[in-house]
Each structure stands twice: as structure tokens, then as C-alpha cells.
Design a protein around this motif. Structure first.
Motif, mmCIF file in Angstrom:
data_model
loop_
_atom_site.group_PDB
_atom_site.id
_atom_site.type_symbol
_atom_site.label_atom_id
_atom_site.label_comp_id
_atom_site.label_asym_id
_atom_site.label_seq_id
_atom_site.Cartn_x
_atom_site.Cartn_y
_atom_site.Cartn_z
ATOM 1 N N GLY A 36 -30.696 51.490 39.558
ATOM 2 C CA GLY A 36 -29.430 51.451 38.834
ATOM 3 C C GLY A 36 -29.428 50.536 37.619
ATOM 4 O O GLY A 36 -28.514 50.607 36.796
ATOM 5 N N ASP A 37 -30.435 49.679 37.481
ATOM 6 C CA ASP A 37 -30.495 48.767 36.339
ATOM 7 C C ASP A 37 -31.176 49.364 35.117
ATOM 8 O O ASP A 37 -31.171 48.759 34.038
ATOM 9 N N LEU A 38 -31.807 50.537 35.271
ATOM 10 C CA LEU A 38 -32.491 51.123 34.103
ATOM 11 C C LEU A 38 -31.472 51.615 33.076
ATOM 12 O O LEU A 38 -30.439 52.173 33.439
ATOM 13 N N PRO A 39 -31.762 51.464 31.775
ATOM 14 C CA PRO A 39 -30.877 52.035 30.745
ATOM 15 C C PRO A 39 -30.787 53.557 30.896
ATOM 16 O O PRO A 39 -31.729 54.197 31.370
ATOM 17 N N LEU A 40 -29.675 54.108 30.459
ATOM 18 C CA LEU A 40 -29.437 55.557 30.596
ATOM 19 C C LEU A 40 -30.584 56.395 30.039
ATOM 20 O O LEU A 40 -31.035 57.349 30.663
ATOM 21 N N ALA A 41 -31.057 56.009 28.835
ATOM 22 C CA ALA A 41 -32.103 56.811 28.190
ATOM 23 C C ALA A 41 -33.376 56.828 29.040
ATOM 24 O O ALA A 41 -34.115 57.816 29.036
ATOM 25 N N GLU A 42 -33.630 55.741 29.774
ATOM 26 C CA GLU A 42 -34.830 55.693 30.611
ATOM 27 C C GLU A 42 -34.621 56.428 31.937
ATOM 28 O O GLU A 42 -35.550 57.023 32.482
ATOM 29 N N LEU A 43 -33.384 56.421 32.438
ATOM 30 C CA LEU A 43 -33.090 57.228 33.636
ATOM 31 C C LEU A 43 -33.358 58.701 33.340
ATOM 32 O O LEU A 43 -33.903 59.435 34.175
ATOM 33 N N ALA A 44 -32.993 59.116 32.130
ATOM 34 C CA ALA A 44 -33.124 60.530 31.758
ATOM 35 C C ALA A 44 -34.584 60.961 31.612
ATOM 36 O O ALA A 44 -34.884 62.159 31.599
ATOM 37 N N GLN A 45 -35.504 59.992 31.537
ATOM 38 C CA GLN A 45 -36.929 60.334 31.373
ATOM 39 C C GLN A 45 -37.672 60.486 32.703
ATOM 40 O O GLN A 45 -38.869 60.760 32.710
ATOM 41 N N ILE A 46 -36.982 60.247 33.811
ATOM 42 C CA ILE A 46 -37.677 60.323 35.104
ATOM 43 C C ILE A 46 -37.826 61.788 35.522
ATOM 44 O O ILE A 46 -36.843 62.513 35.689
ATOM 45 N N ASP A 47 -39.086 62.198 35.674
ATOM 46 C CA ASP A 47 -39.383 63.592 36.023
ATOM 47 C C ASP A 47 -39.780 63.759 37.494
ATOM 48 O O ASP A 47 -39.627 64.838 38.051
ATOM 49 N N HIS A 48 -40.362 62.705 38.083
ATOM 50 C CA HIS A 48 -40.904 62.805 39.440
ATOM 51 C C HIS A 48 -40.468 61.600 40.259
ATOM 52 O O HIS A 48 -40.560 60.464 39.781
ATOM 53 N N VAL A 49 -40.030 61.851 41.487
ATOM 54 C CA VAL A 49 -39.677 60.767 42.412
ATOM 55 C C VAL A 49 -40.480 60.965 43.694
ATOM 56 O O VAL A 49 -40.353 62.011 44.356
ATOM 57 N N PHE A 50 -41.314 59.999 44.020
ATOM 58 C CA PHE A 50 -42.092 60.036 45.258
ATOM 59 C C PHE A 50 -41.393 59.141 46.274
ATOM 60 O O PHE A 50 -41.154 57.954 45.989
ATOM 61 N N LEU A 51 -41.067 59.699 47.423
ATOM 62 C CA LEU A 51 -40.346 58.913 48.433
ATOM 63 C C LEU A 51 -41.288 58.519 49.565
ATOM 64 O O LEU A 51 -42.079 59.338 50.048
ATOM 65 N N THR A 52 -41.167 57.253 50.007
ATOM 66 C CA THR A 52 -41.945 56.826 51.181
ATOM 67 C C THR A 52 -41.279 57.314 52.463
ATOM 68 O O THR A 52 -41.955 57.680 53.414
ATOM 69 N N HIS A 53 -39.945 57.269 52.492
ATOM 70 C CA HIS A 53 -39.199 57.754 53.661
ATOM 71 C C HIS A 53 -37.729 57.910 53.270
ATOM 72 O O HIS A 53 -37.364 57.605 52.129
ATOM 73 N N ALA A 54 -36.913 58.373 54.211
ATOM 74 C CA ALA A 54 -35.544 58.759 53.840
ATOM 75 C C ALA A 54 -34.508 57.689 54.160
ATOM 76 O O ALA A 54 -33.309 57.966 54.069
ATOM 77 N N HIS A 55 -34.925 56.483 54.531
ATOM 78 C CA HIS A 55 -33.924 55.450 54.786
ATOM 79 C C HIS A 55 -33.144 55.128 53.522
ATOM 80 O O HIS A 55 -33.675 55.148 52.408
ATOM 81 N N LEU A 56 -31.868 54.763 53.747
ATOM 82 C CA LEU A 56 -30.908 54.614 52.650
ATOM 83 C C LEU A 56 -31.351 53.613 51.583
ATOM 84 O O LEU A 56 -31.133 53.839 50.380
ATOM 85 N N ASP A 57 -31.993 52.523 52.011
ATOM 86 C CA ASP A 57 -32.376 51.509 51.015
ATOM 87 C C ASP A 57 -33.465 52.015 50.074
ATOM 88 O O ASP A 57 -33.732 51.393 49.047
ATOM 89 N N HIS A 58 -34.086 53.160 50.401
ATOM 90 C CA HIS A 58 -35.140 53.729 49.544
ATOM 91 C C HIS A 58 -34.678 54.971 48.778
ATOM 92 O O HIS A 58 -35.399 55.449 47.915
ATOM 93 N N ILE A 59 -33.485 55.473 49.118
ATOM 94 C CA ILE A 59 -32.999 56.699 48.433
ATOM 95 C C ILE A 59 -31.614 56.525 47.818
ATOM 96 O O ILE A 59 -31.084 57.455 47.218
ATOM 97 N N ALA A 60 -31.006 55.353 47.963
ATOM 98 C CA ALA A 60 -29.576 55.173 47.639
ATOM 99 C C ALA A 60 -29.208 55.681 46.246
ATOM 100 O O ALA A 60 -28.130 56.242 46.052
ATOM 101 N N CYS A 61 -30.079 55.472 45.276
ATOM 102 C CA CYS A 61 -29.733 55.838 43.896
ATOM 103 C C CYS A 61 -30.219 57.230 43.495
ATOM 104 O O CYS A 61 -29.968 57.642 42.351
#
Ligand SMILES: Nc1ncnc2c1ncn2[C@@H]1O[C@@H]2COP(=O)(O)O[C@H]2[C@H]1O
Length: 255
Positions: A36-61
Motif C-alpha cells: 500500500g505504500d507504493l506510488p500509484l504509478a508503480e502499483l500500475a506497473q505490477i504484472d505478476h504476483v507470486f504468493l507464498t500462501h493465502a494467509h491474510l497478512d500475505h494477500i491483504a492488498c
């Protein structure tokens, strides 16, 4: 390659952000509140998200990321995780009740969210960076990731208990530079650590004996009330090794 730590705490509270790591500009590993701290323009550049697991503290955003960037993105965001984690997201998060199903938005045939299965042992390569999912042991299906730039590797454990297959996998990496390993609880919480499948200083220090000396070791996912105690216990049990440091939000690791 540059790895930027956006969040790495085991909880919240001023100054604490939960797990999110960024690799270059386009890849995230986990999507905790640090994202949530990344600037908007940098959030928009994220193409891939690799998840370790589905617990809330790792997927909240992750849900918030998709809604935020939807107006400016044409290409989808691909979430890579095990089938079990993707099923959990589909069933319990992107179900139109907790959050809209972004695989169907803006159109059912061209959703902003794409799922791609990545099981233990699977490998994904992009722009010279290779990610490999490694086995770990948590209360829910989970993986660690090896991130190999070609020059060196960083391993990020995600959440894990002591797990021989993980240590064996780490030990086979010949260009390993940095191990980011969790130690969520202090030794006085050993019972809770075992119940919730996390490491304590005593159990980490015992496990590290199988690894080569000289490794850069960064401690992550410390529960906030015991940050200082966990690091003190690690310091005391390793004779004050300068190679074991706490990972901090804002850290940048080059590899
Ligand atoms: N019996 C339990 N099993 C699993 N997690 C627990 C339990 N009791 C408390 N917890 C907490 O729930 C948290 C869920 O996320 P974590 O795995 O980071 O850490 C876990 C613990 O801090």
C-alpha cells in the motif's frame, strides 16, 4: 536484479507493514500491507504476483491493488500460486461477496486478474530472472521462492516451520547469496510457534547448522511485540554473528 522490501513484519502497528517484496518494477512476491505504500504509478506497473500462501497478512492488498489499477491497466495482472491457494482466493476472496471477481472484470473474456498455477518445484522465468517454488511447512499449503538473477540467488522462506526438504533444497543452490528466513516468535512462545508452524530463534539456529558459513541471513516476519527480543535471542545464540540481520521495510537487496 533489485529486491525491494515493502513490508516484512508479522503484524501491524505504526511502522509495521506485512509481507510484500518487489523484484524490479513488475514482479511482487506476496501482497501484504507493505504494498500500500507504493506510488500509484508503480502499483500500475505490477504484472505478476507470486504468493507464498493465502494467509491474510500475505494477500491483504491484492484485492485493493486490482481495484486501484483497474482504470489504467489494459494488460492483466497474473497471480502465480499453488492450485490450493488459487482455489482459496477464488472461493473466499474474489467471490463477489468479500470482493468482486476480477477475473470477470472489466469483461468475462478479458479479466484484469489471471490465475496461473505454480506448484512446488515449478519454475517461472521472466527477463532473465528465474523463480522456483520450494517446499515449506505451514498450517496451510505454502511455498518458499528461490529468485535467481543468473548472478546470484535469494531465497525467501515465506512462513515456515523447521522443514528438512526446505533446508535440503536451499543447500543445493550453488549461487545462494541471501536467505530471507522467518522467525515469527521468541523462544518463550515455542508452543504457539509449533501450533502455528513458525520458527523460533532456538529452532532456526539449530537448522542453520546445515547451511554453508558466510551466508547473508535476513530475519523476517517477526511478531511486533517481540521484534527486539527475537533479534536479541538470535544474537545471543549465534555469538553475535554479523551475518544475521533483521530485514526491514525499505531494504534493497541487489543480486
Ligand atoms: N493455534 C493457532 N494456530 C495457528 N495460528 C495461530 C494460533 N493461535 C494464534 N495464531 C496466530 O494466527 C496467526 C496467523 O498468521 P501467522 O501464521 O503469521 O501467525 C499466526 C499466529 O500468530
Amino acid at each position: 536484479m533489485e529486491l525491494q522490501v515493502l513490508g516484512c513484519s508479522g503484524g501491524i502497528g505504526a511502522g509495521n507493514r506485512t509481507t510484500a517484496l518487489r523484484l524490479g518494477k513488475h514482479i511482487l512476491v506476496d501482497a501484504g500491507t507493505g504494498l500500500g505504500d507504493l506510488p500509484l504509478a508503480e502499483l500500475a506497473q505490477i504484472d505478476h504476483v507470486f504468493l507464498t500462501h493465502a494467509h491474510l497478512d500475505h494477500i491483504a492488498c491484492l484485492p485493493l491493488l486490482l481495484d486501484t489499477v483497474a482504470p489504467v491497466r489494459t494488460a492483466p495482472v497474473t497471480v502465480h500460486a499453488s492450485q490450493s491457494v488459487l482455489d482459496t482466493l477464488r472461493r473466499h476472496v474474489f467471490n463477489w461477496q468479500v470482493w468482486p471477481d476480477f477475473t470477470q472484470i472489466p469483461q468475462p473474456d478479458c479479466g484484469l486478474l489471471r490465475y496461473e498455477v505454480m506448484e512446488r518445484g515449478d519454475v517461472f522465468t521472466l527477463d532473465g530472472l528465474t523463480l522456483t517454488a520450494l517446499p515449506v511447512l505451514h498450517t496451510v499449503p505454502a511455498v518458499a521462492y528461490q529468485m535467481d538473477s543468473g548472478n546470484a540467488s535469494v531465497v525467501f522462506s515465506g512462513d515456515t516451520d523447521d522443514h528438512a526438504p526446505f533446508w535440503q533444497a536451499v543447500n543445493t543452490i550453488d549461487n545462494l547469496q541471501t536467505l530471507i528466513i522467518e522467525t515469527a516468535f521468541a523462544d518463550h512462545e515455542a508452543t504457539l510457534a509449533r501450533a502455528s508452524r513458525h520458527l523460533t530463534p532456538q529452532r532456526l539456529v539449530a537448522a542453520l547448522k546445515v547451511l554453508p558459513a558466510g551466508l547473508d541471513i535476513r530475519i523476517t516476519h517477526l511478531k511486533p511485540f517481540d521484534h527486539d527480543l527475537i533479534m536479541r535471542e538470535l544474537h545471543d545464540q549465534t555469538g553475535g554473528s554479523a551475518l544475521i540481520r533483521r530485514l526491514e521495510s525499505g531494504d534493497v537487496i541487489h543480486f
